[in-house]
Write a protein that holds these residues in place. Structure first.
Motif, PDB file in Angstrom:
ATOM      1  N   GLU A   1      31.650  26.600  21.037  1.00 11.69           N
ATOM      2  CA  GLU A   1      32.360  27.746  21.594  1.00 11.69           C
ATOM      3  C   GLU A   1      33.273  27.294  22.721  1.00 11.69           C
ATOM      4  N   THR A   2      34.514  27.802  22.739  1.00 11.74           N
ATOM      5  CA  THR A   2      35.439  27.544  23.838  1.00 11.74           C
ATOM      6  C   THR A   2      36.057  28.854  24.309  1.00 11.74           C
ATOM      7  N   ASN A   3      36.385  28.904  25.602  1.00  7.55           N
ATOM      8  CA  ASN A   3      37.088  30.048  26.180  1.00  7.55           C
ATOM      9  C   ASN A   3      38.080  29.528  27.210  1.00  7.55           C
ATOM     10  N   THR A   4      39.307  30.010  27.131  1.00 11.61           N
ATOM     11  CA  THR A   4      40.354  29.591  28.060  1.00 11.61           C
ATOM     12  C   THR A   4      41.118  30.818  28.542  1.00 11.61           C
ATOM     13  N   ARG A   5      41.434  30.846  29.848  1.00 14.60           N
ATOM     14  CA  ARG A   5      42.228  31.932  30.414  1.00 14.60           C
ATOM     15  C   ARG A   5      43.164  31.368  31.470  1.00 14.60           C
ATOM     16  N   LEU A   6      44.443  31.738  31.381  1.00 14.04           N
ATOM     17  CA  LEU A   6      45.438  31.372  32.380  1.00 14.04           C
ATOM     18  C   LEU A   6      46.039  32.643  32.967  1.00 14.04           C
ATOM     19  N   ASP A   7      46.222  32.646  34.289  1.00 10.35           N
ATOM     20  CA  ASP A   7      46.824  33.781  34.994  1.00 10.35           C
ATOM     21  C   ASP A   7      48.063  33.312  35.740  1.00 10.35           C
ATOM     22  N   THR A   8      48.889  34.282  36.114  1.00 10.83           N
ATOM     23  CA  THR A   8      50.041  34.012  36.974  1.00 10.83           C
ATOM     24  C   THR A   8      49.983  34.952  38.176  1.00 10.83           C
ATOM     25  N   GLY A   9      50.726  34.598  39.232  1.00  8.54           N
ATOM     26  CA  GLY A   9      50.762  35.442  40.434  1.00  8.54           C
ATOM     27  C   GLY A   9      49.797  34.959  41.484  1.00  8.54           C
ATOM     28  N   ASN A  10      50.239  34.863  42.723  1.00  9.16           N
ATOM     29  CA  ASN A  10      49.393  34.391  43.811  1.00  9.16           C
ATOM     30  C   ASN A  10      48.535  35.495  44.422  1.00  9.16           C
ATOM     31  N   ILE A  11      49.114  36.688  44.564  1.00 12.55           N
ATOM     32  CA  ILE A  11      48.380  37.790  45.186  1.00 12.55           C
ATOM     33  C   ILE A  11      47.767  38.694  44.118  1.00 12.55           C
ATOM     34  N   GLN A  12      48.610  39.198  43.250  1.00 17.41           N
ATOM     35  CA  GLN A  12      48.122  40.033  42.156  1.00 17.41           C
ATOM     36  C   GLN A  12      48.173  39.224  40.865  1.00 17.41           C
ATOM     37  N   ARG A  13      47.026  38.907  40.349  1.00 16.65           N
ATOM     38  CA  ARG A  13      46.958  38.055  39.175  1.00 16.65           C
ATOM     39  C   ARG A  13      47.268  38.842  37.903  1.00 16.65           C
ATOM     40  N   THR A  14      48.032  38.188  37.010  1.00 20.97           N
ATOM     41  CA  THR A  14      48.376  38.774  35.722  1.00 20.97           C
ATOM     42  C   THR A  14      47.968  37.809  34.620  1.00 20.97           C
ATOM     43  N   SER A  15      47.290  38.316  33.626  1.00 18.69           N
ATOM     44  CA  SER A  15      46.864  37.465  32.517  1.00 18.69           C
ATOM     45  C   SER A  15      48.083  36.934  31.773  1.00 18.69           C
ATOM     46  N   PHE A  16      48.157  35.616  31.631  1.00 14.15           N
ATOM     47  CA  PHE A  16      49.295  34.965  30.976  1.00 14.15           C
ATOM     48  C   PHE A  16      48.915  34.440  29.595  1.00 14.15           C
ATOM     49  N   TYR A  17      47.679  33.941  29.449  1.00 15.97           N
ATOM     50  CA  TYR A  17      47.268  33.341  28.182  1.00 15.97           C
ATOM     51  C   TYR A  17      45.750  33.382  28.097  1.00 15.97           C
ATOM     52  N   GLU A  18      45.223  33.801  26.943  1.00 12.86           N
ATOM     53  CA  GLU A  18      43.788  33.806  26.694  1.00 12.86           C
ATOM     54  C   GLU A  18      43.516  33.237  25.313  1.00 12.86           C
ATOM     55  N   ASP A  19      42.402  32.525  25.203  1.00 15.08           N
ATOM     56  CA  ASP A  19      42.048  31.912  23.925  1.00 15.08           C
ATOM     57  C   ASP A  19      40.524  31.814  23.834  1.00 15.08           C
ATOM     58  N   ALA A  20      39.965  32.246  22.722  1.00 16.58           N
ATOM     59  CA  ALA A  20      38.517  32.143  22.495  1.00 16.58           C
ATOM     60  C   ALA A  20      38.289  31.616  21.087  1.00 16.58           C
ATOM     61  N   PHE A  21      37.278  30.765  20.946  1.00 15.64           N
ATOM     62  CA  PHE A  21      36.969  30.170  19.647  1.00 15.64           C
ATOM     63  C   PHE A  21      35.471  29.934  19.563  1.00 15.64           C
ATOM     64  N   SER A  22      34.851  30.343  18.459  1.00  7.82           N
ATOM     65  CA  SER A  22      33.433  30.037  18.242  1.00  7.82           C
ATOM     66  C   SER A  22      33.218  29.717  16.775  1.00  7.82           C
ATOM     67  N   GLN A  23      32.321  28.776  16.524  1.00  8.45           N
ATOM     68  CA  GLN A  23      32.035  28.347  15.160  1.00  8.45           C
ATOM     69  C   GLN A  23      30.541  28.078  15.013  1.00  8.45           C
ATOM     70  N   TYR A  24      29.966  28.582  13.917  1.00 10.65           N
ATOM     71  CA  TYR A  24      28.587  28.278  13.532  1.00 10.65           C
ATOM     72  C   TYR A  24      28.614  27.399  12.289  1.00 10.65           C
ATOM     73  N   PHE A  25      27.696  26.461  12.232  1.00  4.92           N
ATOM     74  CA  PHE A  25      27.538  25.593  11.066  1.00  4.92           C
ATOM     75  C   PHE A  25      26.044  25.497  10.783  1.00  4.92           C
ATOM     76  N   ILE A  26      25.625  25.894   9.571  1.00  6.14           N
ATOM     77  CA  ILE A  26      24.198  25.913   9.223  1.00  6.14           C
ATOM     78  C   ILE A  26      24.016  25.171   7.904  1.00  6.14           C
TER      79      ILE A  26
END
Length: 716
Positions: free
Chosen positions: A300-325
């Motif tokens: 599982e991976t999760n990534t989040r990037l924001d912009t703005g010094n005072i008020q943060r704004t979401s710029f990029y988000e990424d989530a990935f999960s994999q099961y193998f059985i």
């Protein structure tokens, strides 16, 4: 998820209660034995390296320690014929074998696969080397035993098993505030054996562009915890349980070009990787062995990037999960000294959920397989191995993968090996469903099932500046297929010298590679996947070793690689490809000698290693020279640390020719020295990349000169 897992458990226990004749590695029956010189991966049973009929290379624990390696990438970088392929953004490294991309090499830990190919290759730095007993590298297609992902080869990382009264501590500190701390403890008591291994690794990362906002590789830290429990149920029955947990957190700080503006972004990324493996070994008789395995892993991976010094704004988000059985049941039968048969069957279930696939809904697929392998020694100097595997995938048609290999011992000093195999790789989730937009690095990748619809939408909104081919021509991907031949000779004229040379040829049909399809108005490239038919890779690999005297040894390795697209060669012959001469801007016809070949492939690669070991003074010194010849890069356009990458396709024909931009050939020089102080303590110091080679734009995984010092303690 629970009903899905329940189904797999039922499948596994049905196997436990049926005496099916299906096979696996007998070596796992006794992990406590010394493995040096013994190979598991090549035939899925225990063989001396001298009796293996295909190209194989072993890396021992002692070699790993002497050279001061920390992560799997460090080890593989120094091996002949293996090339580390970095991502452009510096956040992932895969391994290339015989000129084939990282997606075609299967990475195993104790015989079970690592997952998490969310960008095609596996991030090799996930694997610490502190508890590795040995690494086995099999070159050439191994689909007859391992299925789809083993088209180029297999790398099996075998970790140490529980040992009686074991307590080791290790610490290392180096450049970029890099720290590595390892502890290993184990004991045995009657029928039980237990071990616990832990590793902590952290670094401040590094910056290759001095004036950039963020770092080329951002600061991160990770943990690895591995435990093993062995229980001897009866004299001929053994149960093993192992678990591994890897967790990483990285802090990002990027300058991104978006809509022709520099945007400063910051954020965090996390990785979690958990594996659980249960194994039951049953020596039914002295001639018949069975193995039952149940393996489950989640990445599982999760990534989040924001912009703005005072008020943060979401710029990029990424989530990935994999099961193998995977439940699997295997068996091995020894008919006599000349005949051994191995049979195996299993089922793989995969579930992937990610924001990279649009709405993020679950994508699933099932693969059932069965394989058979027969080893035959017609007479003493001749060995033959026949293998056949059938895979049935829920998304694609079934696939047969045959293989035959042979070894003839002409003389005790001369051995000849040859093999032929058919391998395959089915299109994966990523190539089918990808809808990934990496604003931080400035590119997008689209799977073939979604590319046409998304591109049409972008075009209607006026966001496309250029198409490279008609999107109406996009087609569903076909499984890749490889016909491979390997032949080699091993010479050992005396005890001081050994020479191993082999030729390889891989003829690939429907090779799947990323291909640029369009540019956006803000100069961001959009990639999709395509089958490039009739590609071949071929070459020669030579390894030699010479012991000058008792304490000094030198070895050298060299690979010549030619990798080309036969379709391009045909178009050149038909006079269909032209190029623009950079100096005069005149247009000329491309000649066969002007065509270099596939991207990211060096014609020449090699190494020289010198090792001094004095057992009397307990001193080890190692000096290694690594060489990689020039290679071409795809016509990328994007940005790294706020810098735009210029296109490498100078001639504008979409083909890698001699007039395009190449990454120049380079040398790396590494040094390490260790001294044992007493029975309990050893110190080591080293320098990697002594001459401080860097190429910030195209090789972001080389950070420059690195110093380190280490301390080993063996308490008992």
């Amino acid at each position: 998820m629970l009903p899905f897992l329940k189904k797999k458990l039922i499948f596994f226990f049905l196997f436990l209660n049926t005496q099916m004749v299906l096979a696996q590695d007998s070596v796992y029956n006794n992990y406590t034995k010394k493995l040096d010189g013994v190979v598991i991966t090549a035939t899925k049973n225990e063989k001396s390296i001298d009796n293996i009929t295909i190209p194989v290379h072993l890396i021992s624990k002692l070699q790993i320690q002497k050279n001061g390696f920390l992560r799997l990438t460090d080890v593989l970088t120094e091996q002949t014929g293996l090339v580390i392929v970095p991502q452009v953004n510096g956040q992932g490294n895969g391994i290339q074998i015989q000129g084939m991309d990282p997606a075609y090499t299967l990475i195993l830990v104790d015989g079970e696969p690592l997952i998490g190919r969310n960008t095609g290759g596996l991030e090799l730095n996930r694997v610490t080397v502190g508890n590795i007993q040995q690494i086995e590298i099999i070159k050439g297609p191994s689909s007859s035993l391992y299925g789809s992902e083993a088209l180029a080869g297999v790398i099996n990382i075998i970790t140490e098993s529980p040992q009686n009264k074991q307590l080791h501590l290790y610490g290392r500190y180096g450049t970029n505030n890099t720290a590595d701390i390892t502890g290993q403890w184990g004991f045995t008591k009657k029928k039980h054996a237990f071990s616990l291994f832990s590793n902590y690794y952290s670094t401040n990362g590094y910056r290759l562009f001095a004036d950039s906002l963020g770092k080329t590789v951002s600061p991160f830290f990770n943990y690895t915890i591995t435990s093993k429990w062995n229980y001897q149920i009866a004299r001929n029955i053994q149960f093993k349980l192992s678990a591994r947990w890897f967790a990483e957190q990285q802090t990002f700080d990027y300058s991104v070009v978006s809509q022709n503006k520099n945007i400063n972004s910051f954020g965090k990324g996390t990785i979690n990787d958990v594996n659980i493996n249960t194994t039951l070994f049953w020596n039914v008789t002295s001639l018949f062995k069975m193995t039952y395995r149940f393996y489950i892993t989640r990445y599982e991976t999760n990534t989040r990037l924001d912009t703005g010094n005072i008020q943060r704004t979401s710029f990029y988000e990424d989530a990935f999960s994999q099961y193998f059985i995977r439940p699997e049941v295997n068996a091995e039968y020894f008919f006599n000294k000349k005949h051994t048969t191995t049979l195996g069957a299993g089922n793989v279930s995969e579930i992937v959920q990610t924001s990279r696939y649009g709405a993020g809904e679950n994508k699933t697929q099932e693969t059932s397989y069965i394989f058979i392998q027969h080893e035959w020694d017609p007479f003493v100097p001749w060995k033959l191995v026949f293998g056949l595997r059938y895979d049935h995938n829920s998304l694609y048609r079934g696939q047969l993968s045959p293989k035959i290999s042979s070894q003839i011992q002409l003389h005790k000093k001369i051995s000849i090996k040859a093999s032929f195999g058919v391998g395959f790789k089915a299109p994966d989730f990523r190539q089918t469903y990808f809808n990934f937009n990496n604003m931080a690095a400035g590119y997008s990748i689209l799977g073939t099932q979604v590319a046409s619809e998304i591109l049409q939408d972008l075009q209607s909104k006026g966001q496309i500046s250029q198409f490279f081919y008609d999107i109406a021509l996009l087609q569903d991907l076909k499984p890749e297929q490889s016909y491979a031949f390997n032949a080699g000779i091993t010479l050992k004229p005396n005890q001081k010298i050994s020479i191993d040379a082999h030729f390889f040829h891989n003829d690939l049909h429907n090779l799947i590679e990323t291909q640029i399809i369009a540019y956006t108005k803000d100069a961001h490239p959009i990639y999709t996947y395509n089958n490039i038919s009739k590609v071949y890779t071929q070459g020669i690999e030579i390894n030699t070793q010479y012991s000058f005297f008792k304490n000094f040894q030198i070895s050298a390795g060299y690979q010549l690689l030619i990798a080309k697209d036969k379709n391009v060669l045909q178009k050149i012959e038909n006079k269909e490809i032209y190029y623009r001469i950079p100096e005069t801007k005149a247009v000329a016809q491309l000649q066969t000698n002007d065509y270099w070949g596939l991207y990211n492939r060096s014609r020449h690669q090699g190494n020289i290693k010198m090792v001094y070991e004095n057992k009397k003074t307990k001193t080890d010194v190692s000096l290694r020279f690594l060489f990689r010849g020039k290679y071409g890069i795809p016509p990328l356009q994007g940005n790294i640390a706020g810098r735009t990458i210029p296109t490498s396709d100078i001639t504008g024909n979409g083909v890698l020719d001699n007039y395009d931009i190449f990454v120049k050939a380079y040398f790396l020089t590494n040094f390490s020295a260790s001294q044992r102080i007493n029975k309990y303590i050893k110190i080591q110091a080293g320098v990697e990349n002594i001459f401080d080679y860097k190429d910030p734009l195209y090789i972001p995984n080389i950070p420059g000169r690195l110093y380190y010092i280490s301390l080993f303690t063996d308490i008992f």
